[in-house]
Scaffold this active site. Structure first.
Site, short mmCIF file in Angstrom:
data_model
loop_
_atom_site.label_atom_id
_atom_site.label_comp_id
_atom_site.label_asym_id
_atom_site.label_seq_id
_atom_site.Cartn_x
_atom_site.Cartn_y
_atom_site.Cartn_z
CB VAL A 127 68.15 -2.43 -15.77
CG1 VAL A 127 69.28 -2.07 -14.80
CG2 VAL A 127 68.29 -1.61 -17.05
CD GLU A 128 66.89 -3.59 -10.44
OE1 GLU A 128 67.56 -4.46 -9.85
OE2 GLU A 128 67.01 -2.38 -10.21
#
Length: 343
Positions: A127-128
């Site tokens: 996600v990051e």
């Protein structure tokens, strides 16, 4: 007095004061910015060389795009369906499987050391930064200076992060202009802000450096350490579906991220979940919108822990669902491989 150390490879460009850049200081830098003067004085009181701090800030550049980005984060603009569509695409899921396969030994060791499931660690990094593919293009010193001195709503917070950044430079012996990250100054595979780096980053491969920028092994260990430090409970669920016998008060839906009511108390209000969970476990009730339709979920303790990474229920839900999707896809691939070998 603390002095900022620079890599030996840069010493040819260092001036007699031990600082870089000289004439390269940006015209719109922060060395003489009125809002930065107290910061510089405070850093001098903490033992830093005032001239060095001023020179580093003088090289920092105000970035208008940073100020625009922080005013409209995705977590506040999008509903759950729109947000989910960003992170639950096949490409990111497949990249998660590849990352897990490549670092399976490290992920297993992190899970055993810190008690955090491999799929959660994989999902956070996915996600990051899409597994290191997008770690940010802003110089960290630009991000933190712009937000610290030219974004009053959160100036105090980002000045605090800028202070942490100066300590990071001293401790890690890195060039102050070399580190890049997000518009908010988050860095590396797991996007740690400076205070998180100093508190939770670990040297997970034992080479003497905590390198979350180019070393996925350290990044994996650091993410796992972060979750353990924030109270991850090994083996406990993250979320639970709900059965609504009567609608809860509106104020109780999408309220505080931290769970306050127990499942027993929710049941008394006509909102139940499956019987396998401890009735004394605390949960927060969430309503998530997709294409005009709504789903309700309980966020449990470990869901709250995910929100300590990013204070958003959308973020935590995306991390959890990506973790499940990557784990399922990887398990399918391993099963198919085993079947193929057996055949």
């Amino acid at each position: 007095m603390f002095r900022i150390r620079f890599p030996a490879m840069l010493t040819g460009a260092v001036l007699c004061t031990g600082l870089l850049w000289g004439a390269q200081v940006a015209a719109n830098g922060y060395g003489d910015h009125p809002a930065a003067q107290q910061f510089i004085a405070d850093m001098a009181k903490e033992g830093f060389d005032e001239g060095e701090v001023r020179t580093v800030l003088g090289a920092a550049e105000r970035q208008e795009s940073i100020l625009k980005a922080i005013s409209r984060p995705a977590e506040k603009r999008l509903n759950w369906g729109e947000y989910r569509n960003i992170f639950l695409r096949d490409t990111r899921i497949n990249q998660g499987v590849e990352f897990w396969n490549e670092y399976s030994d490290t992920l297993q060791r992190a899970e055993e050391t810190y008690g955090v499931p491999a799929q959660i660690i994989v999902a956070i990094i996915g996600v990051e930064t899409r597994y290191g593919r997008n770690m940010g293009s802003y110089r960290v010193v630009d991000s933190l200076s712009t937000l610290g001195f030219d974004y009053p709503p959160r100036g105090k917070f980002f000045q605090g992060q800028l202070k942490e950044y100066f300590y990071l430079l001293k401790e890690e012996r890195v060039d102050p202009l070399s580190l890049k990250g997000s518009y908010a100054g988050a860095m590396g595979f797991g996007q740690f802000i400076p205070s998180s780096f100093r508190s939770f980053a670990v040297d997970f491969d034992g080479d003497g450096r905590k390198d979350i920028w180019t070393n996925p092994v350290d990044a994996i260990g650091s993410v796992a350490n972060y979750f353990r430090a924030h109270g991850w409970k090994t083996g406990e669920p993250v979320r639970s579906n709900v059965v609504i016998e009567q609608l809860a008060e509106e104020a109780l839906i999408n309220g505080d991220l931290k769970p306050e009511l127990t499942l027993a108390q929710w049941s008394e209000r006509g909102i139940r979940t499956h019987k396998g969970l401890d009735a004394e476990s605390k949960a927060t009730l969430m309503r998530m919108e997709t294409d005009g339709a709504f789903q309700h979920w309980f966020g449990l303790h470990n869901f709250y822990v995910i929100t300590r990474y990013n204070h958003s229920r959308l973020y935590a839900m995306a991390v959890y669902e990506l973790s499940q999707a990557v784990a399922e896809k990887r398990q399918q691939a391993l099963a198919e491989k085993t079947t193929g070998v057996a055949g």
